[in-house]
Motif scaffolding. Structure first.
Motif, short mmCIF file in Angstrom:
data_model
loop_
_atom_site.label_atom_id
_atom_site.label_comp_id
_atom_site.label_asym_id
_atom_site.label_seq_id
_atom_site.Cartn_x
_atom_site.Cartn_y
_atom_site.Cartn_z
N GLY A 1 117.23 22.01 57.75
CA GLY A 1 115.83 22.23 57.38
C GLY A 1 115.02 22.73 58.56
N THR A 2 115.35 22.26 59.75
CA THR A 2 114.66 22.72 60.96
C THR A 2 114.92 24.20 61.18
OG1 THR A 2 114.86 20.52 61.95
CG2 THR A 2 114.43 22.35 63.45
N VAL A 3 116.16 24.61 61.03
CA VAL A 3 116.51 26.02 61.20
C VAL A 3 115.79 26.86 60.13
CG1 VAL A 3 118.39 27.72 61.15
CG2 VAL A 3 118.71 25.52 62.32
N ALA A 4 115.75 26.36 58.90
CA ALA A 4 115.04 27.08 57.83
C ALA A 4 113.56 27.22 58.16
CB ALA A 4 115.23 26.37 56.50
N TYR A 5 112.94 26.15 58.68
CA TYR A 5 111.53 26.21 59.07
C TYR A 5 111.32 27.21 60.20
CZ TYR A 5 107.02 25.09 61.05
OH TYR A 5 105.76 25.20 61.55
N MET A 6 112.20 27.17 61.20
CA MET A 6 112.08 28.10 62.33
C MET A 6 112.20 29.54 61.84
SD MET A 6 111.58 26.49 65.18
CE MET A 6 111.79 24.90 65.96
N THR A 7 113.09 29.77 60.91
CA THR A 7 113.26 31.11 60.34
C THR A 7 111.99 31.54 59.62
OG1 THR A 7 115.63 30.73 60.07
CG2 THR A 7 114.67 32.52 58.79
N ALA A 8 111.46 30.65 58.77
CA ALA A 8 110.25 30.97 58.00
C ALA A 8 109.03 31.19 58.88
CB ALA A 8 109.98 29.86 56.99
N SER A 9 108.96 30.46 60.01
CA SER A 9 107.80 30.60 60.88
C SER A 9 107.92 31.77 61.84
CB SER A 9 107.54 29.30 61.66
OG SER A 9 108.58 29.08 62.59
N GLY A 10 109.07 32.45 61.82
CA GLY A 10 109.25 33.62 62.67
C GLY A 10 109.67 33.31 64.09
N ALA A 11 110.17 32.10 64.32
CA ALA A 11 110.64 31.75 65.67
C ALA A 11 111.85 32.62 66.03
CB ALA A 11 111.01 30.27 65.73
#
Length: 143
Positions: free
Chosen positions: A35-45
């Motif tokens: 989920g952390t990786v998915a959030y980072m992806t969605a936030s453009g990190a």
């Protein structure tokens, strides 16, 4: 006249309150890594998997160091810088509208306030209730 308050318990409380957020968030990122990786992806990190690992190490690792009072001043400065950087990466309110914009605006500036708290801890030192105080004979740590 206001009675003098011992600084040691206040410095301990400030370290613990600031660190608590990072320890809890780092632990959540670790236990919910996908989920952390998915959030980072969605936030453009950049490099979401690597960004996730760095976030966990910084939040959990440095958060624990501040809580325990280990290398407190340099670690607090690093967390202040990290917190400002994450404001720009994760809370870019200028790309939202309506209530989402307002929510992100609050989080963006909340990060700056937290960074200010870390800078205050860096300036004052960890206080008497810290590992730094146990390992150093510096009188400035004996509040």
């Amino acid at each position: 006249m206001i009675p003098t308050v011992s600084r040691a318990p206040l410095l301990l409380a400030s370290r613990l309150l600031l660190a608590m957020l990072f320890i809890f968030m780092g632990w959540g990122k670790l236990t919910g890594f996908s989920g952390t990786v998915a959030y980072m992806t969605a936030s453009g990190a950049p490099l979401p998997s690597l960004s996730s690992i760095i976030a966990i190490l910084v939040e959990l690792g440095l958060g624990l160091l501040v809580a325990l009072g280990v290398l407190t001043s340099p670690v607090a400065i690093l967390l202040a810088l990290y917190t400002v950087a994450t404001a720009f990466i994760g809370h870019h309110y200028w790309t939202f509208s309506g209530m989402e914009r307002y929510d992100m605006w609050i989080h963006f500036y909340k990060n700056f306030s937290i960074a200010g708290g870390f800078l205050a801890v860096a300036a004052t030192g960890p206080g008497r209730f810290s590992i730094d105080a146990l390992t150093t004979n510096t009188s400035s740590l004996k509040f």
